[in-house]
Design an enzyme around this catalytic site. Structure first.
Site, PDB file in Angstrom:
ATOM      1  N   CYS A  89       8.901  -0.383  -2.543  1.00 33.36           N
ATOM      2  CA  CYS A  89       9.084   1.048  -2.289  1.00 33.36           C
ATOM      3  C   CYS A  89      10.504   1.437  -2.676  1.00 33.36           C
ATOM      4  O   CYS A  89      11.448   0.698  -2.385  1.00 33.36           O
ATOM      5  CB  CYS A  89       8.854   1.338  -0.810  1.00 33.36           C
ATOM      6  SG  CYS A  89       9.122   3.055  -0.351  1.00 33.36           S
ATOM      7  N   HIS A 131      -0.204   4.103  -0.818  1.00 27.46           N
ATOM      8  CA  HIS A 131       1.207   3.979  -0.437  1.00 27.46           C
ATOM      9  C   HIS A 131       1.856   5.360  -0.301  1.00 27.46           C
ATOM     10  O   HIS A 131       2.514   5.657   0.703  1.00 27.46           O
ATOM     11  CB  HIS A 131       1.913   3.136  -1.504  1.00 27.46           C
ATOM     12  CG  HIS A 131       3.376   2.934  -1.277  1.00 27.46           C
ATOM     13  ND1 HIS A 131       3.921   1.691  -1.028  1.00 27.46           N
ATOM     14  CD2 HIS A 131       4.418   3.809  -1.270  1.00 27.46           C
ATOM     15  CE1 HIS A 131       5.238   1.835  -0.870  1.00 27.46           C
ATOM     16  NE2 HIS A 131       5.562   3.104  -1.020  1.00 27.46           N
ATOM     17  N   GLU A 132       1.668   6.198  -1.310  1.00 32.87           N
ATOM     18  CA  GLU A 132       2.346   7.503  -1.313  1.00 32.87           C
ATOM     19  C   GLU A 132       1.795   8.434  -0.242  1.00 32.87           C
ATOM     20  O   GLU A 132       2.555   9.147   0.427  1.00 32.87           O
ATOM     21  CB  GLU A 132       2.235   8.159  -2.689  1.00 32.87           C
ATOM     22  CG  GLU A 132       2.882   7.367  -3.808  1.00 32.87           C
ATOM     23  CD  GLU A 132       4.304   6.931  -3.522  1.00 32.87           C
ATOM     24  OE1 GLU A 132       5.044   7.683  -2.875  1.00 32.87           O
ATOM     25  OE2 GLU A 132       4.656   5.808  -3.922  1.00 32.87           O
ATOM     26  N   HIS A 135       3.167   7.726   3.134  1.00 32.91           N
ATOM     27  CA  HIS A 135       4.520   8.249   3.345  1.00 32.91           C
ATOM     28  C   HIS A 135       4.477   9.617   4.026  1.00 32.91           C
ATOM     29  O   HIS A 135       5.320   9.933   4.865  1.00 32.91           O
ATOM     30  CB  HIS A 135       5.237   8.428   1.999  1.00 32.91           C
ATOM     31  CG  HIS A 135       6.031   7.238   1.542  1.00 32.91           C
ATOM     32  ND1 HIS A 135       7.053   6.691   2.276  1.00 32.91           N
ATOM     33  CD2 HIS A 135       5.972   6.517   0.397  1.00 32.91           C
ATOM     34  CE1 HIS A 135       7.583   5.672   1.608  1.00 32.91           C
ATOM     35  NE2 HIS A 135       6.937   5.537   0.460  1.00 32.91           N
TER      36      HIS A 135
HETATM   37 NI    NI Z   1       7.290   4.181  -1.072  1.00 36.36          NI
END
Ligand code: NI
Length: 156
Positions: A89, A131-132, A135
């Site tokens: 990341c 993953h995004e 966030h």
């Molecule tokens: Ni990230």
């Protein structure tokens, strides 16, 4: 073109829930452009969520594999299968972990003009979407780690 300040490990904004965007206007388009510029300034960045540059809005930019995407209010509407991934990341430089992610993920979002788009990613792209989007809810990849991976600088 404007480069925004990246936020790193320990910054509380990475743990905040981002807010839904009501209106995809010029201000939002400018933030998306800035996020893409900031992403392109990084060494190996594939994607970025808005809170990684200190903005608590549900915005993600991706420039990865064959995908160049600016996503507003993205959500996963379908996921299938399973894969083992290695993840890093931009906000946690030098850290890599193994995660288990779906093999295929379909995302619904608005584009930079406020039109609905639906896009499916397989493999690494599916990992990227997961993953995004996490966030945006204050979840980081370390939360999904099944093991920490040591990658020497030579391998990067
Ligand atoms: Ni990230």
């Amino acid at each position: 073109m404007a480069i925004r300040q990246m936020r790193y490990s320990g910054d509380p904004i990475l743990r905040k829930k981002c807010k839904y965007v009501d209106d995809v206007n010029d201000k939002i388009r400018r933030i998306l452009d800035d996020m893409m510029d900031t992403l392109h300034e990084t060494e190996n960045g594939a994607a970025m969520a808005a809170n990684q540059v200190g903005i608590l809005k549900r915005l993600v930019v991706i420039d990865y594999l064959d995908n160049y995407l600016k996503l507003v209010n993205p959500e996963i509407i379908e996921q299938t299968g399973e894969q083992s991934c290695i993840e890093g990341c931009l906000s946690f430089p030098g850290r890599y972990v193994r995660t288990i992610r779906p093999q295929s993920v379909t995302v619904r979002a608005l584009d930079e003009n406020g039109s609905e788009i639906i896009v499916t990613g397989e493999g690494d792209m599916a990992k990227c979407f997961c993953h995004e989007l996490e966030h945006l809810d204050g979840i980081v990849f370390l939360d999904n780690a099944v093991e920490e991976i040591e990658i020497s600088a030579d391998d990067e």
